[in-house]
Design an enzyme around this catalytic site. Structure first.
Site, PDB file in Angstrom:
ATOM      1  N   HIS A 430      39.459  47.101  40.245  1.00 31.30           N
ATOM      2  CA  HIS A 430      39.133  48.495  40.149  1.00 31.30           C
ATOM      3  C   HIS A 430      39.716  49.218  41.450  1.00 31.30           C
ATOM      4  O   HIS A 430      40.391  50.258  41.220  1.00 31.30           O
ATOM      5  CB  HIS A 430      37.730  48.630  40.208  1.00 31.30           C
ATOM      6  N   GLU A 431      39.558  48.717  42.558  1.00 34.20           N
ATOM      7  CA  GLU A 431      39.979  49.397  43.806  1.00 34.20           C
ATOM      8  C   GLU A 431      41.645  49.290  43.956  1.00 34.20           C
ATOM      9  O   GLU A 431      42.064  50.389  44.228  1.00 34.20           O
ATOM     10  CB  GLU A 431      39.481  48.739  45.117  1.00 34.20           C
ATOM     11  N   HIS A 434      43.280  51.944  42.101  1.00 34.78           N
ATOM     12  CA  HIS A 434      43.443  53.509  42.502  1.00 34.78           C
ATOM     13  C   HIS A 434      44.713  53.617  43.046  1.00 34.78           C
ATOM     14  O   HIS A 434      45.425  54.544  43.044  1.00 34.78           O
ATOM     15  CB  HIS A 434      42.303  53.474  43.546  1.00 34.78           C
TER      16      HIS A 434
END
Length: 635
Positions: A430-431, A434
């Site tokens: 998820h990170e 980004h």
């Protein structure tokens, strides 16, 4: 070349600082008393998007003079926005799907209008596929502000931002050094991780007017801010952009979401030499024996500071990154070698997979050495394991191409013993995503294009989507539901409002749900829910490749899972700056038109329409209109 044995536990986690799974109701400056709610300063949605279908209704691009994709794009802007002053942004490239991505920045009196962009997507046939536009069309300032210099000095702007946002930056005794005609650096400050800067630029305001501002950049760790301070009034902040969106390796292998899904393995030379030809442990100049290489540098960061170069990282003999770990071990520092190794592994696999799907050097990926393949180098991802600056979260900072990304993985205290975010792949993927979305949307040189509320929500949704897609198991079907962040949060419900599901009884979210939501993670849950529907429609049509890498036929993934991941990624690069859901949907449809000649048009439409983003859906930030309609040919 290094020969490594890896002990792996599958991780499926994924600067603009973006925080990860923490359920919250506002976006604030992290971790300090008197923190300001940054939602008050969000950039408004201003972009329009002209899709491929809409382009076909307009005068043909064939009337433009023939030329390169740059010339075609420039001609389109000139004809679409006559008499406008603009400049070419130096981050154009042809992606691996054959689309030329070109971006322009509007200027006024030679000064950038920082939130006025025009992006053009030129297809393989040399014609414009689609374009996005947020150019300012209101009245121009009567005079060049550089002539009379009737604006506050940059030091006043820095102090104004510091006071307005309650920043821990001190400027007593600081001085200004010129970097260019419109940009300065502040030397001698304290409280920031690097010297703050200020750039004179315009901002197009939501009310249709234009404001001259100082864009003050301050990296304070959990927030990396671009604050647009009015250049006439040092107490007025117009907008704020936050870049942070809070050998042998013994690891949980790729595909395992967390320690509950499998055991750790020892993997030998786990890199892909097509995407990491220098391996994970070299940068073309130096061969490393620690968790450092061309794509990432991982270390223990217990004090939460910024001096990562000198921090501890495992450096085993014979390159055997094999360290003990079990979720029952406590305190966390006793297994720091395993934590750093796992974080390094998962992030590097992210790099390699995303590279295969199109996030390469030209597109602005994270590498020290780009080997002459385009883009700007010197920007691996800084990976801080057990970062001491916070708990119960993770975040990723994405500055423009050429500056390192930064991921902070924290300890979660919701369980006893505490749990380390490095071991939940979904969090790390998820990170990392980004970084992907912020580099693609707006182009590698502009990390400010996911800061409107719905745009920022999609940034969170993309992170969840890739983490969930990677996590799929061989026996999964469209009836399989997944929660996000369940292990680190010690909660079967995870950290989102609902599980990701194609069952409306399990997850009832639709487009108009956004009318009641004002927080990016909540809005992101709606977006990922839609993408999950599209994912399963494509899997049902094309099957599912359960291997760790896609198989391509004529440049197209031959299964539904990786095809969905590819189309969503291509859509990020096509869509305008600060898109809304409708524009991002259209960009995915245009990505499919380019990649497969629209072979999956109906599967994509049906997935979105089921969740209210059908043909008649309309964006209004206060009153969105939903639609379950699909085009006639898809009924």
């Amino acid at each position: 070349m290094h020969g490594l044995l890896l002990a792996a536990g599958l991780l499926s986690l994924p600067l603009h600082v973006l925080a990860h799974p923490q359920p919250s109701t506002s976006t604030s400056l992290a971790g300090r008393a008197g923190a300001v709610d940054l939602n008050e300063f969000r950039v408004a949605h201003r972009s329009s998007y002209t899709s491929h279908d809409e382009m076909k209704k307009l005068p043909s691009i064939a009337s433009f003079r023939q030329g390169t994709y740059l010339e075609v794009a420039t001609e389109l802007v000139k004809q679409t926005m006559p008499n406008m002053e603009f400049r070419l942004v130096d981050d154009h490239y042809v992606g691996d799907s054959g689309i030329g991505h070109v971006r322009f920045r509007q200027t006024m009196h030679g000064i950038d209008i920082d939130n006025s962009d025009f992006n053009v997507n030129v297809g393989k046939n040399g014609k414009v596929l689609s374009h996005g536009n947020s150019f300012y069309t209101g009245p121009a300032p009567a005079s060049n502000p550089m002539v009379k210099r009737d604006f506050i000095d940059p030091m006043q702007a820095l102090n104004g931002v510091r006071k307005a946002l309650n920043l821990p930056v001190k400027a007593d005794g600081a001085h200004v050094e010129n970097m260019s005609e419109h940009k300065v650096m502040f030397k001698g400050t304290s409280g920031a991780l690097s010297d703050p800067t200020a750039k004179l630029c315009y901002m197009a305001k939501e009310d249709g007017s234009l404001a001259l501002t100082w864009r003050v950049e301050t990296d304070i760790g959990d927030n990396w801010l671009l604050s647009y301070m009015d250049a006439k009034e040092s107490s007025k902040v117009h907008n704020v952009v936050d870049y942070v969106a809070h050998a042998t390796f013994q690891v949980y292998k790729w595909g395992l979401a967390d320690p509950t899904e499998g055991k750790r393995d020892i993997l030998t030379n786990p890199w892909n030499l097509k995407t990491s030809p220098l391996t994970w442990l070299a940068d073309g100049k130096t061969n490393f024996t620690a968790t450092r290489g061309n794509n990432a540098i991982a270390q223990y960061n217990p004090d939460g500071g910024n001096d990562y170069e000198n921090n501890y990282r495992p450096s085993p003999k014979n390159l055997k990154f094999e360290y003990p770990y079990s979720p029952d071990m406590n305190p966390p520092k006793t297994y720091i070698d395993a934590s750093v190794t796992q974080l390094f592994y998962t992030s590097n696999v992210c790099h390699d997979l995303y590279y295969m799907l199109g996030f390469n050097e030209k597109a602005g990926n994270f590498q020290v050495n780009n080997r002459g393949q385009g883009g700007k180098g010197n920007d691996y991802v800084i990976l801080n394991a057990q970062d001491g600056s916070g708990t119960n979260n993770a975040n990723f900072a994405t500055p423009p191409d050429g500056q390192p990304g930064r991921m902070r993985a924290y300890i979660w205290t919701r369980a006893n013993p505490p749990r380390d975010a490095s071991f939940e792949a979904g969090t790390i993927i998820h990170e990392y995503t980004h970084g992907l979305s912020n580099r693609l949307c707006g182009g590698p040189a502009n990390s400010r294009c996911l800061n409107a509320l719905e745009s920022g929500g999609m940034g969170e949704g993309w992170g969840d989507f890739y983490a969930t897609a990677v996590r799929l198991k061989p026996n999964d079907t469209r009836k399989t539901n997944y929660v996000k962040g369940g292990w680190v949060n010690n909660s079967p419900k995870g950290v989102r409002m609902y599980p990701y599901s194609t069952d409306m009884n399990v997850n009832p979210l639709v487009y108009t749900s956004n009318n009641k939501l004002n927080e990016v993670h909540a809005i992101g849950t709606v977006w990922c829910t839609m993408l999950y529907e599209v994912l399963w429609n494509l899997i049902d049509k094309h099957g599912k490749n359960d291997g760790p890498v896609p198989v391509f036929e004529n440049g197209v993934p031959n299964d539904g899972k990786y095809l969905a991941m590819k189309l969503v990624m291509d859509g990020m690069a096509i869509q305008p700056c600060n898109p809304n859901f409708v524009q991002a949907r259209d960009a995915i449809l245009d990505a499919d038109m380019n990649l497969t000649k629209g072979a999956n048009k109906c599967e994509i439409w049906k997935g979105f329409a089921k969740r209210g983003l059908g043909v008649g859906a309309k964006f209004d930030p206060k009153n969105r209109t939903g639609s379950n309609q699909v085009p006639n040919e898809c009924k």
